[in-house]
Design a protein around this motif. Structure first.
Motif, PDB file in Angstrom:
ATOM      1  N   ILE A 164      47.010  18.469  22.392  1.00  0.00           N
ATOM      2  CA  ILE A 164      46.888  19.680  23.185  1.00  0.00           C
ATOM      3  C   ILE A 164      46.270  19.346  24.540  1.00  0.00           C
ATOM      4  O   ILE A 164      45.107  18.934  24.628  1.00  0.00           O
ATOM      5  CB  ILE A 164      46.012  20.734  22.468  1.00  0.00           C
ATOM      6  N   THR A 219      51.771  20.816  25.444  1.00  0.00           N
ATOM      7  CA  THR A 219      51.516  20.301  24.104  1.00  0.00           C
ATOM      8  C   THR A 219      52.559  19.238  23.779  1.00  0.00           C
ATOM      9  O   THR A 219      53.747  19.423  24.040  1.00  0.00           O
ATOM     10  CB  THR A 219      51.591  21.428  23.055  1.00  0.00           C
ATOM     11  N   HIS A 221      45.713  19.531  15.254  1.00  0.00           N
ATOM     12  CA  HIS A 221      45.777  19.704  16.705  1.00  0.00           C
ATOM     13  C   HIS A 221      44.696  18.848  17.364  1.00  0.00           C
ATOM     14  O   HIS A 221      43.501  19.116  17.240  1.00  0.00           O
ATOM     15  CB  HIS A 221      45.597  21.176  17.067  1.00  0.00           C
TER      16      HIS A 221
END
Length: 334
Positions: free
Chosen positions: A123, A128, A205
């Motif tokens: 991220i 992304t 993430h």
């Protein structure tokens, strides 16, 4: 609580801006039979206060406070305390999909896997990037080839590992190492794994907006860490059944570490010759325009010529980039 299925180790140092999002993503997991062990590594901000607040409310969260000793020492302390059948270590400035633990656990148990890994994304502030790790074949050999050859990252946080593998073979983080501290542990676990499984889903993430993290910094110490990790991992592989199978990947890994001494600001050509000298001649196999000449000049102790060649390489690449941009613009105007 009874022994959990999964232990989650979180080293935390000055992450007051991020750790709530990390912990909240764990509390929202569809799989709840887990323990969280946060190791507060001498934070000077409000990290300790936040961790204590979560531990006071949630019985499956505990906090260990220690004086600042580095990320590898923090993970080691957490791993010594873990009780789960499996473990995963995540970073306090990242977060997970709600089904991450469930997906990893189901994949691990259905395949009786010692190590299970998933995809993830990076991220950034403006975009992304999805990282998938589909291998042509999922087994320890193909996995280790991808790891050592540079095709995959040796991160903790997208891998669920059987605690038994870690403890039986006395694997532990190298205290004092910051760079590649995850690479050595996860790959040693893979080295002793009988089965490896893959969950082809983006479940984690990886936050790239925290510019203060260790992985965003470069220094001589980081390079020394990488060299130490490679030495220890190479020694372990040399004693394993994979010694001959992974010989090329070991060479590639050593050459990767040596390149730092040529292409970083901390140039040291004499040290390049001395570190892993057994792979020096393999560096001449490159097909790149300048690199073969650069390597040969170092092997011949012509270090002034090396600097000249590096200078020429830098500006040759710059000229080529600008030329390509100019040609592209000309084509667009026609």
């Amino acid at each position: 609580m009874n022994n959990p299925s999964i232990s989650i180790i979180i080293p935390a140092y000055n992450v007051e801006q991020y750790i709530k999002k990390c912990l909240d993503s764990l509390l929202k997991q569809t799989f709840q039979n887990f323990e969280v062990i946060i190791v507060n590594d001498g934070s000077t901000d409000k990290t300790a206060v936040i961790c204590n607040e979560y531990a006071a409310i949630h019985k499956n969260i505990s906090v260990i406070h220690q004086q600042n000793a580095g990320v590898s020492a923090a993970r080691k302390i957490g791993m010594q305390a873990m009780k789960g059948q499996y473990f995963i270590s995540i970073d306090a400035d990242d977060w997970m999909e709600p089904n991450m633990l469930e997906e990893l656990f189901n994949t691990a148990t259905s395949n009786d896997a010692d190590l299970t890994f998933s995809d993830y994304d990076r991220i950034y502030n403006d975009h992304t990037e999805i990282i998938n790790h589909q291998l042509s074949q999922v087994d320890p050999i193909y996995y280790l080839k991808a790891q050592l050859g540079g095709g995959m990252w040796g991160t903790y946080w997208n891998k669920l590992i059987k605690t038994q593998i870690y403890k039986t073979h006395a694997i532990a983080p190298i205290v004092g190492v910051s760079m590649w501290e995850d690479y050595i542990v996860t790959n040693l676990c893979a080295l002793y794994a009988q089965k490896i499984a893959y969950c082809p889903k983006v479940l984690y993430h990886y936050n790239q907006t925290n510019q203060g993290s260790i992985t965003k910094q470069q220094s001589v110490k980081n390079h020394e860490d990488i060299l130490l990790v490679i030495k220890k991992l190479s020694t372990a592989i040399d004693k394993s059944i994979y010694k001959d199978i992974l010989s090329k990947e070991i060479i590639d890994m050593k050459l990767f570490a040596k390149n730092y001494l040529i292409y970083s600001q901390y140039k040291d050509f004499k040290q390049w010759k001395q570190i892993f000298p057994e792979v020096n001649h393999y560096a001449l196999n490159t097909q790149k325009r300048y690199e073969k000449k650069i390597i040969k000049s170092i092997l011949d102790d012509k270090f002034l010529l090396t600097r000249i060649l590096l200078f020429l390489q830098k500006y040759d690449e710059k000229i080529r980039r600008n030329l390509n941009k100019t040609l592209h613009k000309i084509c667009l105007t026609k």
